[in-house]
Design a protein around this motif. Structure first.
Motif, PDB file in Angstrom:
ATOM      1  N   ASP A 147     -21.845  31.891 -52.783  1.00 27.65           N
ATOM      2  CA  ASP A 147     -21.910  33.330 -53.029  1.00 27.65           C
ATOM      3  C   ASP A 147     -23.332  33.864 -53.071  1.00 27.65           C
ATOM      4  O   ASP A 147     -23.547  35.077 -52.953  1.00 27.65           O
ATOM      5  CB  ASP A 147     -21.168  33.682 -54.322  1.00 27.65           C
ATOM      6  CG  ASP A 147     -21.700  32.933 -55.530  1.00 27.65           C
ATOM      7  OD1 ASP A 147     -22.603  32.075 -55.351  1.00 27.65           O
ATOM      8  OD2 ASP A 147     -21.233  33.185 -56.653  1.00 27.65           O
ATOM      9  N   GLU A 148     -24.337  32.980 -53.220  1.00 31.87           N
ATOM     10  CA  GLU A 148     -25.725  33.417 -53.226  1.00 31.87           C
ATOM     11  C   GLU A 148     -26.500  32.945 -51.995  1.00 31.87           C
ATOM     12  O   GLU A 148     -27.348  33.672 -51.471  1.00 31.87           O
ATOM     13  CB  GLU A 148     -26.435  32.911 -54.480  1.00 31.87           C
ATOM     14  CG  GLU A 148     -25.920  33.533 -55.774  1.00 31.87           C
ATOM     15  CD  GLU A 148     -26.668  33.017 -56.988  1.00 31.87           C
ATOM     16  OE1 GLU A 148     -27.906  32.856 -56.901  1.00 31.87           O
ATOM     17  OE2 GLU A 148     -26.028  32.759 -58.021  1.00 31.87           O
ATOM     18  N   ALA A 176     -27.565  38.504 -50.664  1.00 27.04           N
ATOM     19  CA  ALA A 176     -26.890  38.409 -51.961  1.00 27.04           C
ATOM     20  C   ALA A 176     -27.638  39.224 -53.022  1.00 27.04           C
ATOM     21  O   ALA A 176     -27.026  39.883 -53.873  1.00 27.04           O
ATOM     22  CB  ALA A 176     -26.786  36.943 -52.387  1.00 27.04           C
ATOM     23  N   LYS A 177     -28.966  39.194 -52.976  1.00 30.01           N
ATOM     24  CA  LYS A 177     -29.763  39.971 -53.932  1.00 30.01           C
ATOM     25  C   LYS A 177     -29.559  41.473 -53.711  1.00 30.01           C
ATOM     26  O   LYS A 177     -29.484  42.248 -54.677  1.00 30.01           O
ATOM     27  CB  LYS A 177     -31.246  39.631 -53.775  1.00 30.01           C
ATOM     28  CG  LYS A 177     -31.626  38.232 -54.199  1.00 30.01           C
ATOM     29  CD  LYS A 177     -33.120  38.078 -54.021  1.00 30.01           C
ATOM     30  CE  LYS A 177     -33.603  36.703 -54.388  1.00 30.01           C
ATOM     31  NZ  LYS A 177     -35.063  36.576 -54.233  1.00 30.01           N
ATOM     32  N   ARG A 179     -26.908  42.932 -52.468  1.00 32.28           N
ATOM     33  CA  ARG A 179     -25.578  43.300 -52.977  1.00 32.28           C
ATOM     34  C   ARG A 179     -25.614  43.467 -54.492  1.00 32.28           C
ATOM     35  O   ARG A 179     -25.044  44.410 -55.046  1.00 32.28           O
ATOM     36  CB  ARG A 179     -24.544  42.230 -52.583  1.00 32.28           C
ATOM     37  CG  ARG A 179     -24.197  42.204 -51.107  1.00 32.28           C
ATOM     38  CD  ARG A 179     -22.946  41.371 -50.852  1.00 32.28           C
ATOM     39  NE  ARG A 179     -23.100  39.983 -51.235  1.00 32.28           N
ATOM     40  CZ  ARG A 179     -23.581  39.030 -50.431  1.00 32.28           C
ATOM     41  NH1 ARG A 179     -23.970  39.337 -49.201  1.00 32.28           N
ATOM     42  NH2 ARG A 179     -23.667  37.776 -50.853  1.00 32.28           N
ATOM     43  N   LYS A 180     -26.276  42.526 -55.159  1.00 30.73           N
ATOM     44  CA  LYS A 180     -26.361  42.576 -56.618  1.00 30.73           C
ATOM     45  C   LYS A 180     -27.117  43.808 -57.093  1.00 30.73           C
ATOM     46  O   LYS A 180     -26.787  44.405 -58.128  1.00 30.73           O
ATOM     47  CB  LYS A 180     -27.038  41.303 -57.134  1.00 30.73           C
ATOM     48  CG  LYS A 180     -27.034  41.171 -58.652  1.00 30.73           C
ATOM     49  CD  LYS A 180     -27.626  39.829 -59.079  1.00 30.73           C
ATOM     50  CE  LYS A 180     -27.607  39.679 -60.589  1.00 30.73           C
ATOM     51  NZ  LYS A 180     -28.182  38.369 -61.014  1.00 30.73           N
ATOM     52  N   ALA A 181     -28.123  44.216 -56.320  1.00 30.36           N
ATOM     53  CA  ALA A 181     -28.938  45.380 -56.693  1.00 30.36           C
ATOM     54  C   ALA A 181     -28.304  46.697 -56.245  1.00 30.36           C
ATOM     55  O   ALA A 181     -28.830  47.778 -56.546  1.00 30.36           O
ATOM     56  CB  ALA A 181     -30.332  45.250 -56.088  1.00 30.36           C
TER      57      ALA A 181
END
Length: 339
Positions: A147-148, A176-177, A179-181
Motif C-alpha cells: 500500500d506504500e 502513496a504520500k 494520496r495520504k496528503a
C-alpha cells in the motif's frame, strides 16, 4: 535544466525530481561470507563437509512456503525457463486481469546462479575450510503490491546463505504520500503527468523514508524466506542499483517535440568526457590514468530517441515518455561510487 525550464515555462506544467527504480540487497551478517559461515557451523559442531545437509531443510522450507502462499492466494507458482517470456510481461498480464489492489500478485520461479560455499581439505595444512563457491539453485520471485511501495518483487534463493534482492519504485512511494496528503495526481506508467501541487510533491519526494522502507523489507523477508526465522537472524540491507529521475512535464506533445530532437542531437555531438564527469559530480576523478569507461550512445527506439552518457558503473540518460515528459535519469550500479 534551470535555463530550459525558465525559457519554456509557459509550456511546462511542472518539474519533479524523484527516485525511480531501486534495487536493494539483503544479506545475513556473519553468514554471508565463507569464514563467518564456517565459524557458525563449527560453533554448532557441524562438520564442514555436511554443509549441504545443513542447508537442505531450509531449501525445502522455502519451497513449501512458496507453495503454501500460492495456494492461499489462489495462484500457481510459474516456472520460467531461460529466454522465455520476460517476468515483467507475465506480471503485467496478471495485473490487467487482477487489478492493482494490495497483496500477492504472482510467484515465479527460475533456475539461476547464486553464491554459496564449498568445504575443501588442504593436504598441506591438514585443515578443512569453507570456500566461496557459485552454483545454480531455484529462485522465487514474489511479486506483490504494497500500500506504500506499490508494485514490488523480492527474489529469494533456495540455497544458503539466502541472499535476497528486492525492488520497488520511488514514484510509487511518492504516489502513496500524495494520496495520504490529499494531493490530486495522475500517472502514466512510472511518471506523473499531473500533480495539483508540484512544490508540495517535491517536498514529499525529498523526505527520507529509509527506516520505513527497512521495516517493509524486513516484513516481506520474513514472509517469503522462512529460513531467517528458523536461524533467528535478520537481513542487513544495502543499495544495489538506484535510479534518480528529473521529469519536466510539458502541457502537450506539440510543446515538447520541437525542442526534444534538438536537445538529443546536441547532447550526442557536443558533450565531451570532462562534461560527463561534471554531470555526475566526478570531474575531480578525471585524470590521465583514469581507468573508468567513459562514453555515450544514441538510440532511436519505438518509444522515441534516447541519449545516454556513462562513466564507470554510472550513467545519465535523457529520453521522453509519451511525448510529454522529458526525463533526465541517473542510474548507478554502485552507489558507493559517489562517496
Amino acid at each position: 535544466m534551470a535555463d530550459l525550464v525558465q525559457r519554456y515555462a509557459d509550456r511546462i506544467l511542472g518539474v519533479l525530481s524523484c527516485y525511480d527504480r531501486v534495487i536493494v540487497r539483503g544479506g545475513i551478517p556473519g553468514l554471508n561470507y565463507a569464514k563467518g559461515m564456517e565459524t557458525y557451523l563449527r560453533a554448532r559442531n557441524i562438520w564442514l563437509f555436511d554443509f549441504p545437509q545443513f542447508a537442505m531443510p531450509f531449501r525445502e522450507a522455502i519451497r513449501a512456503n512458496a507453495e503454501e502462499l500460492a495456494e492461499a492466494q489462489g495462484i500457481k507458482v510459474q516456472f520460467i525457463r531461460r529466454n522465455e517470456t520476460r517476468k515483467e510481461a507475465i506480471v503485467s498480464q496478471i495485473l490487467e486481469d487482477r487489478g492493482d489492489g494490495p497483496g500477492l500478485v504472482a510467484i515465479l520461479s527460475a533456475l539461476e546462479v547464486c553464491p554459496t560455499f564449498e568445504a575443501r581439505y588442504d593436504k598441506k595444512t591438514g585443515r578443512t575450510s569453507l570456500r566461496p563457491d557459485r552454483a545454480k539453485c531455484l529462485h522465487y520471485y514474489f511479486y506483490f503490491i504494497d500500500d506504500e511501495l506499490g508494485l514490488c518483487f523480492m527474489r529469494v534463493p533456495t540455497w544458503c546463505p539466502f541472499g535476497v534482492q528486492a525492488y520497488f519504485n520511488g514514484h510509487n512511494l511518492l504516489a502513496a504520500k500524495l494520496r495520504k496528503a490529499g494531493i490530486e495526481y495522475r500517472m502514466l506508467d512510472n511518471a506523473f503527468t499531473h500533480i495539483a501541487d508540484w512544490e508540495a510533491a517535491q517536498t514529499l519526494a525529498d523526505e527520507s523514508d529509509t527506516r520505513r522502507v527497512h521495516e517493509k523489507l524486513d516484513h516481506y523477508a520474513r514472509m517469503f524466506c522462512p529460513a531467517i526465522t528458523t536461524l533467528a537472524v535478520a537481513y542487513q540491507w544495502s543499495l544495489a542499483q538506484v535510479e534518480y529521475a528529473t521529469d519536466v512535464v510539458f502541457r502537450r506533445q506539440a510543446d515538447l517535440q520541437p525542442i526534444y530532437e534538438t536537445l538529443v542531437r546536441t547532447a550526442v555531438h557536443s558533450v565531451k568526457p570532462a562534461q560527463i564527469a561534471t554531470f555526475l559530480g566526478r570531474k575531480h576523478k578525471l585524470h590521465s590514468n583514469n581507468t573508468e569507461e567513459l562514453g555515450n550512445d544514441f538510440q532511436t527506439r519505438i518509444q522515441g530517441m534516447r541519449v545516454k552518457h556513462r562513466m564507470g558503473p554510472t550513467s545519465i540518460k535523457m529520453y521522453d515518455k509519451a511525448g510529454i515528459v522529458l526525463r533526465i535519469e541517473t542510474t548507478t550500479n554502485d552507489p558507493s561510487w559517489f562517496s
